[in-house]
Write a protein that holds these residues in place. Structure first.
Motif, PDB file in Angstrom:
ATOM      1  N   LYS A  61       2.340  -1.905  -0.228  1.00  0.00           N
ATOM      2  CA  LYS A  61       3.390  -1.387   0.646  1.00  0.00           C
ATOM      3  C   LYS A  61       2.656  -0.711   1.806  1.00  0.00           C
ATOM      4  O   LYS A  61       1.987   0.303   1.621  1.00  0.00           O
ATOM      5  N   TYR A  89       1.965   1.342   5.096  1.00  0.00           N
ATOM      6  CA  TYR A  89       2.418   2.377   6.035  1.00  0.00           C
ATOM      7  C   TYR A  89       1.233   3.279   6.342  1.00  0.00           C
ATOM      8  O   TYR A  89       0.300   3.381   5.549  1.00  0.00           O
ATOM      9  N   PHE A  90       1.281   3.924   7.485  1.00  0.00           N
ATOM     10  CA  PHE A  90       0.163   4.768   7.885  1.00  0.00           C
ATOM     11  C   PHE A  90       0.560   6.234   7.805  1.00  0.00           C
ATOM     12  O   PHE A  90       1.567   6.644   8.371  1.00  0.00           O
ATOM     13  N   TYR A  91      -0.225   7.007   7.097  1.00  0.00           N
ATOM     14  CA  TYR A  91       0.014   8.449   7.005  1.00  0.00           C
ATOM     15  C   TYR A  91      -1.250   9.110   6.464  1.00  0.00           C
ATOM     16  O   TYR A  91      -1.949   8.515   5.643  1.00  0.00           O
ATOM     17  N   PRO A  92      -1.569  10.321   6.889  1.00  0.00           N
ATOM     18  CA  PRO A  92      -2.855  10.924   6.500  1.00  0.00           C
ATOM     19  C   PRO A  92      -3.065  11.117   4.994  1.00  0.00           C
ATOM     20  O   PRO A  92      -4.205  11.163   4.544  1.00  0.00           O
ATOM     21  N   TYR A 100       7.907  -2.605   5.365  1.00  0.00           N
ATOM     22  CA  TYR A 100       6.625  -2.219   4.775  1.00  0.00           C
ATOM     23  C   TYR A 100       5.685  -3.412   4.593  1.00  0.00           C
ATOM     24  O   TYR A 100       4.605  -3.258   4.041  1.00  0.00           O
ATOM     25  N   PRO A 114       1.521  -9.520  -2.158  1.00  0.00           N
ATOM     26  CA  PRO A 114       0.813  -9.328  -3.429  1.00  0.00           C
ATOM     27  C   PRO A 114      -0.573  -8.707  -3.229  1.00  0.00           C
ATOM     28  O   PRO A 114      -1.299  -9.077  -2.300  1.00  0.00           O
ATOM     29  N   GLU A 115      -0.916  -7.767  -4.100  1.00  0.00           N
ATOM     30  CA  GLU A 115      -2.209  -7.070  -4.044  1.00  0.00           C
ATOM     31  C   GLU A 115      -3.322  -8.029  -4.472  1.00  0.00           C
ATOM     32  O   GLU A 115      -3.374  -8.444  -5.635  1.00  0.00           O
ATOM     33  N   PRO A 116      -4.209  -8.404  -3.534  1.00  0.00           N
ATOM     34  CA  PRO A 116      -5.236  -9.400  -3.880  1.00  0.00           C
ATOM     35  C   PRO A 116      -6.350  -8.864  -4.784  1.00  0.00           C
ATOM     36  O   PRO A 116      -7.054  -9.641  -5.421  1.00  0.00           O
TER      37      PRO A 116
END
Lengths: 476, 100
Positions: free
Chosen positions: A79, A81-84, A268, A272-274
């Motif tokens: 998923k 998204y950019f956040y610290p 988002y 799939p997570e490779p």
């Protein structure tokens, strides 16, 4: 005009593992900032996630306890998204193939039973903690980054705030009794988001939903939903339209406050997570986990009521937390009378916990000590009045009740050969009381009991004294 | 699909990279070629073909639930531009969903 509410809940549980979901960093609450982290949590170049087996085991336990169907093949997704507080710039979650689907929980509200569906539950990683400072800066602590979460998404089957409250209470109890999570809202190991929409009664099409996030107590959930129902009704009655939005609950005013209007669902860019292969869950493992499931709160309730013979209400109070239920079981196993143990636990122990704002794990009283004290009450060694002093000493200082009673000379006098002559003398010395008793004045016996108590400095067993006095007075 | 210089400049800025004018021209052309090559995939008929999640035929490699302490916070903090009391100090960003 009548309205109908539709409520759905999303609940995140922190799973009770020793290490994180994709890294071996320890999981702990309240550690110094950024000390429980490693290169995987920080998303340093080249690191790879490796899945903690216990995360699946605990998730499957909750799935089974909520009658959910565990999917044979699950995989993780990104998923983005950019956040610290999220160093990778994506969260690893389960979007396409979650852990489980199609479960339910049975609740009871206003005497009516109702099934609330569980749409799905999925495993994901938590983000770090971002604290906003007053100086234009935020302060990031990545200790929480990668802590395993299980998100339980209900069907929108709840129709009023009371049903939502009942669902949360039941879900919390079920999860706690599996041992999968601590379910402590104050520590963030259980977090609740709500969705509510209203529509005119009889209308099929659902209204526009409003989301409320991170409500930090069940009471806030109930109050915020009740307020939101009324607010949305007023909007519709005045000819307005409810906005698709996120609101927050202001506990000081009891109102919900607009945070942001949603233009549409955020994109988002799930894929799939490779770095993590799909997982085929073997039925044999599910069966093994099912075998190991601890006794559920419903099974315990049945045992308490049917085997121990305690009242349903008392059983429900004991079962509010697993700790209290375990404490009760241990006290009964140590020889305590089940009914007396329930009474002491629900009144004296709970009273002490509430007064001191502590949990049962924080007190010095052990189940064995409570059992010891109850046995002494039952066999007449101590009176219930003395028992309260003994209880106070045990719960505050962890003192052994038997030793304390002996050391302080608190043993109740029940010996008939000692009390008999005393009773005879008191009756002889108080002819007026004998007369009053014969004239049907019940207070007379109370006066005589008081005289015996005075002589024995309160140590005489009132039950034995009453029996002896009655016998003596009848014979005059 | 035509890639413009503006798009290359935008991606370069996001990547914190600085290029000269001649490099921008070169990358505009190269990026265009890469994107066009990727676009050829759209011509493949994938009707009824399940999506490829993994190219290796293997199961998830589980790890036992054993915690390990990383030796040094200082080592991890080396790359942090600004820090305070063990925290990573960053400019405030508010527009974010709370559950993210």
């Amino acid at each position: 005009m009548n309205f109908k509410s539709t409520i759905g809940l999303e609940v995140h549980f922190e799973l009770k593992t020793k290490s994180k979901i994709f890294s071996p960093s320890p999981v702990s609450y309240g550690a110094e900032a950024n000390t429980e982290t490693n290169v995987i949590d920080w998303a340093m170049p080249g690191v790879l996630p490796r899945l903690n087996k216990d995360v699946y085991r605990l998730g499957i336990m909750v799935a089974l306890a909520t009658h959910s169907h565990v999917l044979p093949v699950t995989h993780f997704d990104r998923k983005n998204y950019f956040y610290p507080d999220n160093p990778k710039a994506y969260q690893i979650t389960q979007f396409f193939q979650p852990l489980a689907r199609d479960g339910y929980i049975e609740i009871e509200v206003r005497g009516k039973k109702k099934r609330i569906g569980i749409h799905e539950m999925h495993i994901e990683e938590d983000a770090g903690k971002n604290t906003h400072g007053a100086n234009g800066y935020s302060y990031v602590d990545l200790n929480r980054q990668g802590v395993p979460l299980l998100e339980v998404v209900s069907e929108p089957d709840m129709e009023d705030p009371e049903e939502a409250y009942a669902y949360l209470t039941k879900l919390r109890q079920i999860v706690q009794f599996t041992g999968a999570s601590d379910v402590k809202m104050e520590e963030g190991s259980m977090r609740v988001d709500t969705n509510i929409s209203i529509r005119p009664a009889g209308q099929e099409k659902l209204g526009t939903k409003v989301e409320m996030k991170n409500l930090n107590s069940f009471d806030h959930v109930r109050r915020s939903l009740a307020y939101e129902e009324k607010r949305q009704q007023q909007v519709l009655l005045s000819g307005g339209r409810v906005q698709l939005s996120t609101r927050r609950f202001d506990e000081a005013t009891g109102k919900t406050v607009l945070e942001r209007v949603k233009e549409g669902d955020a994109d988002y860019r799930y894929f799939p997570e490779p770095d993590i292969a799909p997982y085929h869950i073997k039925q044999s493992w599910i069966d093994e986990i099912e075998e190991s499931l601890p006794e559920s709160p419903f099974e315990r309730r049945k045992r308490y009521v049917e085997e121990y013979g305690i009242k349903e209400y008392d059983a429900d109070v004991i079962l509010q937390t697993k700790e209290s239920s375990d404490f009760y079981d241990a006290a009964v196993a140590a020889g305590a009378d089940p009914t007396l143990a329930a009474n002491w636990l629900n009144t004296q122990v709970n009273g002490y916990l509430n007064e001191n704002q502590v949990g049962i794990a924080d007190i010095k009283l052990t189940p064995e000590h409570l059992a010891e004290m109850i046995k002494m009450i039952k066999d007449g060694t101590i009176s219930s009045k003395i028992a309260k002093k003994v209880f106070k000493e045990s719960i505050e200082n962890g003192t052994d009740p038997k030793k304390y009673v002996e050391d302080k000379g608190m043993v109740q006098l029940s010996d008939v050969s000692v009390l008999g002559p005393m009773v005879t003398k008191v009756v002889d010395d108080n002819p007026q009381s004998v007369e009053d008793f014969k004239n049907g004045k019940d207070r007379a016996i109370g006066f005589l009991v008081g005289q015996i108590m005075k002589q024995t400095r309160g140590k005489a067993n009132p039950k034995v004294v009453n029996q002896l006095l009655n016998k003596e007075l009848q014979s005059r | 699909m035509k890639i413009t210089k503006d798009e290359i400049n935008h991606v370069a800025a996001l990547s914190r990279l600085e290029f000269g004018e001649d490099e921008i021209d070169k990358f505009t052309e190269q990026m265009g070629d890469i994107i066009n090559m990727a676009h050829q995939l759209a011509e493949v008929d994938t009707e009824g073909v399940p999506e490829t999640v993994q190219v290796v035929d293997r199961e998830t490699d589980f790890r036992e639930d054993k915690p390990e302490h990383w030796e040094s916070r200082a080592e991890l903090m080396k790359n942090v531009p600004e820090k305070a009391d063990g925290f990573i100090k960053v400019p405030v960003i508010i527009d974010k969903d709370d559950n993210e």
